[in-house]
Design an enzyme around this catalytic site. Structure first.
Site, PDB file in Angstrom:
ATOM      1  CD  GLU A 216      -2.939  -1.238   2.258  1.00 57.06           C
ATOM      2  OE1 GLU A 216      -3.292  -0.146   2.749  1.00 57.06           O
ATOM      3  OE2 GLU A 216      -3.430  -2.339   2.594  1.00 57.06           O
ATOM      4  CE1 TYR A 217      -1.882   5.556   2.120  1.00 59.50           C
ATOM      5  CE2 TYR A 217      -1.269   3.601   3.376  1.00 59.50           C
ATOM      6  CZ  TYR A 217      -2.139   4.642   3.133  1.00 59.50           C
ATOM      7  OH  TYR A 217      -3.259   4.791   3.907  1.00 59.50           O
ATOM      8  CB  THR A 280     -14.677  -2.035  -1.851  1.00 60.02           C
ATOM      9  OG1 THR A 280     -14.748  -3.470  -1.705  1.00 60.02           O
ATOM     10  CG2 THR A 280     -14.339  -1.720  -3.283  1.00 60.02           C
ATOM     11  CE1 TYR A 281     -10.232  -2.823   3.601  1.00 65.80           C
ATOM     12  CE2 TYR A 281     -11.753  -4.380   2.600  1.00 65.80           C
ATOM     13  CZ  TYR A 281     -10.477  -4.049   3.002  1.00 65.80           C
ATOM     14  OH  TYR A 281      -9.436  -4.921   2.790  1.00 65.80           O
TER      15      TYR A 281
END
Length: 432
Positions: A216-217, A280-281
């Protein structure tokens, strides 16, 4: 399966009478610890079995399956109160056969757990899963992996017919996702090779069936290199029969700006990986302004983009299993919401005499309440998930013919989630 929303004046007995069942059955199926405390706006899942059976002296779970031509996993799914255990209680009524699911297409299901997940929660959850992902193996700057204690969980998953999934992330030893760490890996061919060697070692040792890569990122300049890494990892693991999944940030389009999104190439990952998990949260998150965790209108936009560039049969929809409680007024940069389970959210609504409403646009339940802090009333707002929001997610999976869903996370058992999932789809077992 019926999803019932509690109204003013309802009791468990009155609701049971409407549907020809008993209060005891409703309490058992929904795992209600305090069945006398119903909240207006709370949802209950009402199972209407075609065949039920009252346990007699001498019965075992296996003798009952033989009597009705079913299997233990089906009994576990149809009866959450069994807790995924083999013991049965004399006098207990079991749901043997439920009506056919709403959507006949089989889907795959997955859940994430930490190594310290309780065995009770794990046993309750495993009957509903295809995959179980243990969070997380990180990696160091020298390419060595940050190991976790996963042997117990991996072996228990297999006994329930569930495929264990290794989780590889860019989480540093400090416990945060590191852009610098992923940049170092994706810019260094030798380091990538070392990490892949280490992954293969763990996969072989633990006999993992798949790996879920979650960087992530990721800096946008490394988006192509990230796809290449996934492709190379798949080439290494494919001869072992091991699948490669990748978790993707929730994007609306290819050009979406922001560090969370730019390093995730949907089209490239859809080609390189065996499957993708859309995260998707977290629209509503601990340091963000109050809103639903996974508003269905926003989730839909992500899915619409994803299916335009990724084969549908590769897409898993991320599903949250938690809510947040915000203290008002919200102040950006200062306010921090408290995470709570969906079950605890309903219990808190009772304790605070709150009424639960349902936001149709977000397809999420919410309520407000007041607490006293230093003798002054302070307003709070809570957003969480219930049977209706799970049903909306299931409908989206069916509408777009997605491969299935992954739950973040399965550390706490949420009965409505699994009752609705089981009542919506035939859930695939990995080991038959």
């Amino acid at each position: 399966m019926v999803i019932y929303t509690v109204k003013s004046g309802d009791s468990l007995e009155s609701i049971a009478g409407q549907f020809g069942t008993t209060a005891e059955r409703l309490a058992a199926d929904n795992l209600l610890e305090r069945p006398g405390e119903l909240v207006v706006g709370q949802t209950l899942v009402i199972l209407q079995p075609l065949v039920s059976y009252r346990v007699r002296s001498g019965d075992t779970l296996y003798s009952i399956t033989g009597q009705f031509g079913t299997n233990v996993n089906t009994l576990w799914r149809n009866n959450p109160s069994l807790g995924g255990e083999n013991q049965v209680t004399i006098g207990k009524t079991l749901n043997i056969v439920l009506p056919e699911t709403f959507h006949s297409r089989q889907v795959e299901s997955g859940g994430y757990v930490y190594p310290n997940v309780s065995e009770e929660v794990l046993r309750r959850t495993l009957p509903y899963l295809t995959y179980l992902t243990v969070f997380t193996y990180g990696f160091r700057e020298d390419g060595s992996l940050i190991d976790i204690d996963d042997e117990r969980i991996v072996e228990l998953a297999r006994t329930y017919g569930v495929a264990p999934v290794m989780h590889l992330s860019s989480l540093s030893e400090r416990g945060t996702f590191s852009t610098a760490l992923s940049s170092r890996l994706l810019s260094d061919e030798a380091l990538r090779g070392k990490v892949i060697d280490e992954v293969e070692r763990v996969v072989r040792a633990r006999r993992y069936e798949a790996i879920d890569v979650d960087f992530e990122y990721v800096d946008g300049q490394y988006a192509e290199a990230y796809v290449a890494f996934i492709r190379r990892l798949k080439e290494r693991l494919a001869p072992l029969g091991v699948k490669v999944f990748v978790a993707l940030a929730p994007k609306y389009n290819a050009e979406q700006e922001g560090l969370l999104y730019e390093g995730h190439d949907y089209a490239g990952m859809g080609e390189a990986a065996d499957g993708v998990i859309l995260m998707t949260y977290e629209w509503g998150y601990s340091r963000g302004e109050p809103q639903a965790v996974a508003p269905i209108d926003k989730v839909r936009r992500v899915v619409e983009y994803a299916v335009s560039v990724i084969p549908r049969e590769k897409i898993f929809l991320g599903t949250p299993n938690y809510g947040y409680d915000w203290r008002l007024p919200f102040v950006m940069g200062e306010s921090v919401a408290r995470s709570l389970s969906n079950v605890d959210a309903v219990q808190q609504a009772w304790d605070k005499s709150a009424l639960i409403s349902f936001d149709e646009t977000a397809a999420s339940p919410t309520y407000r309440y007041y607490d006293r802090e230093n003798a002054s009333p302070v307003e709070h707002v809570v957003w969480f998930e219930d049977a209706r929001s799970v049903a909306a997610t299931a409908a989206l999976i069916d509408e777009f013919s997605l491969r299935g869903f992954f739950v973040w996370n399965a550390m706490r058992f949420f009965p409505a989630l699994w009752l609705v999932a089981n009542g919506s789809f035939p859930l695939k077992r990995y080991y038959q």
